[in-house]
Design an enzyme around this catalytic site. Structure first.
Site, PDB file in Angstrom:
ATOM      1  N   ASN A 190       0.866  -1.182   0.000  1.00  0.00           N
ATOM      2  CA  ASN A 190       0.000   0.000   0.000  1.00  0.00           C
ATOM      3  C   ASN A 190       0.911   1.244   0.000  1.00  0.00           C
ATOM      4  OD1 ASN A 190      -1.284   2.307   1.183  1.00  0.00           O
ATOM      5  ND2 ASN A 190      -2.873   1.012   2.045  1.00  0.00           N
ATOM      6  N   LYS A 222       0.658   3.665   3.106  1.00  0.00           N
ATOM      7  CA  LYS A 222       1.280   3.099   4.315  1.00  0.00           C
ATOM      8  C   LYS A 222       2.798   3.126   4.176  1.00  0.00           C
ATOM      9  CE  LYS A 222      -1.974  -0.306   6.049  1.00  0.00           C
ATOM     10  NZ  LYS A 222      -2.234  -1.697   6.329  1.00  0.00           N
ATOM     11  N   ASP A 227      -0.443  -4.062  10.183  1.00  0.00           N
ATOM     12  CA  ASP A 227      -1.816  -4.363   9.788  1.00  0.00           C
ATOM     13  C   ASP A 227      -2.684  -3.395  10.561  1.00  0.00           C
ATOM     14  OD1 ASP A 227      -3.523  -5.987   8.111  1.00  0.00           O
ATOM     15  OD2 ASP A 227      -4.483  -6.591   9.955  1.00  0.00           O
ATOM     16  N   ASP A 272      -9.032   7.795   5.970  1.00  0.00           N
ATOM     17  CA  ASP A 272      -8.680   9.094   6.582  1.00  0.00           C
ATOM     18  C   ASP A 272      -9.737  10.186   6.392  1.00  0.00           C
ATOM     19  OD1 ASP A 272      -6.406   7.953   7.526  1.00  0.00           O
ATOM     20  OD2 ASP A 272      -5.004   9.041   6.255  1.00  0.00           O
ATOM     21  N   LYS A 330      -0.612  14.755  11.196  1.00  0.00           N
ATOM     22  CA  LYS A 330      -1.341  13.494  11.385  1.00  0.00           C
ATOM     23  C   LYS A 330      -0.382  12.407  11.876  1.00  0.00           C
ATOM     24  CE  LYS A 330      -2.959   9.567   9.069  1.00  0.00           C
ATOM     25  NZ  LYS A 330      -2.933   8.756   7.872  1.00  0.00           N
ATOM     26  N   HIS A 369      -2.505   6.286  14.967  1.00  0.00           N
ATOM     27  CA  HIS A 369      -2.344   4.939  15.517  1.00  0.00           C
ATOM     28  C   HIS A 369      -0.999   4.318  15.143  1.00  0.00           C
ATOM     29  CE1 HIS A 369      -4.075   5.056  11.581  1.00  0.00           C
ATOM     30  NE2 HIS A 369      -4.047   3.767  11.377  1.00  0.00           N
TER      31      HIS A 369
END
Length: 198
Positions: free
Chosen positions: A13, A16, A71, A161, A181, A186
């Site tokens: 991705n 990511k 993940d 997002d 961000k 997380h």
């Protein structure tokens, strides 16, 4: 403790990949499965942690490199935690998140007609695994609580997002400056716990 000099970031991705690259120390040489022409394994785990481990061990064994895999996904309380570990799968074969977001809104409409007038609690969860070190794999989990926006807002970020508003903020992740961000999300929270190994 040996310092990691090279690392494979176990994701195909692009969003990511670039976020994890930004979190890692600059001096570490970074590799992507895409550049090495390696497809992602099937995610057969029952949790974020299991899927993160499946990816990290798979990519590491394929390349003999230390691999950091993530993940992550979105859990919406009113939907019993869905889409959860299936977050990217809601986007279909092409991982189309506009489609995934439409599915989320559809599921919410079904569950509660006037959900847009309420605060729908949700969280992003990220599980990270480092595999390929001499010792056991290293795991960490980060979470950020928030709410679902009643419409898609912002073109920054990726995935869900544009519909996630972190607690205490007014903007969605999709409207935030990525650098801001990255400092609260997380993935950063999970990353902080394993930073000492890097």
């Amino acid at each position: 403790m040996e310092k990691i000099k090279k690392i494979l970031i176990g994701t195909n991705n692009p969003g990511k990949y670039s976020e994890i690259c930004d979190l890692l120390p600059k001096e570490i040489e970074k590799f992507s499965p895409k550049k090495l022409n390696i497809k992602s394994p099937e995610e057969t785990g029952a949790s974020f942690e299991e899927n993160s481990f499946i990816k990290a061990s798979y990519f590491s064994k394929k390349t003999n490199l230390i691999c950091l895999s993530d993940d992550s996904g979105l859990e919406i309380d009113i939907l019993n935690g869905r889409p959860g570990i299936y977050s990217s799968r809601w986007g279909g074969k092409n991982k189309n998140f506009n489609l995934a977001i439409k599915k989320v809104f559809k599921a919410l409409d079904k569950k509660k007609k006037n959900w847009r007038e309420e605060k729908i609690s949700a969280r992003f969860i990220c599980a990270l695994t480092i595999f390929g070190l001499k010792k056991k794999p290293i795991f960490s989990v980060g979470k950020i609580e928030g709410y679902i926006s009643n419409e898609q807002r912002g073109l920054k970020g990726f995935g869900y997002d544009p519909i996630f508003i972190p607690k205490g903020k007014r903007k969605t992740f999709g409207e935030m400056d990525p650098k801001k961000k990255y400092k609260i999300d997380h993935r950063y929270k999970a990353f902080k716990k394993i930073r000492k190994f890097l």
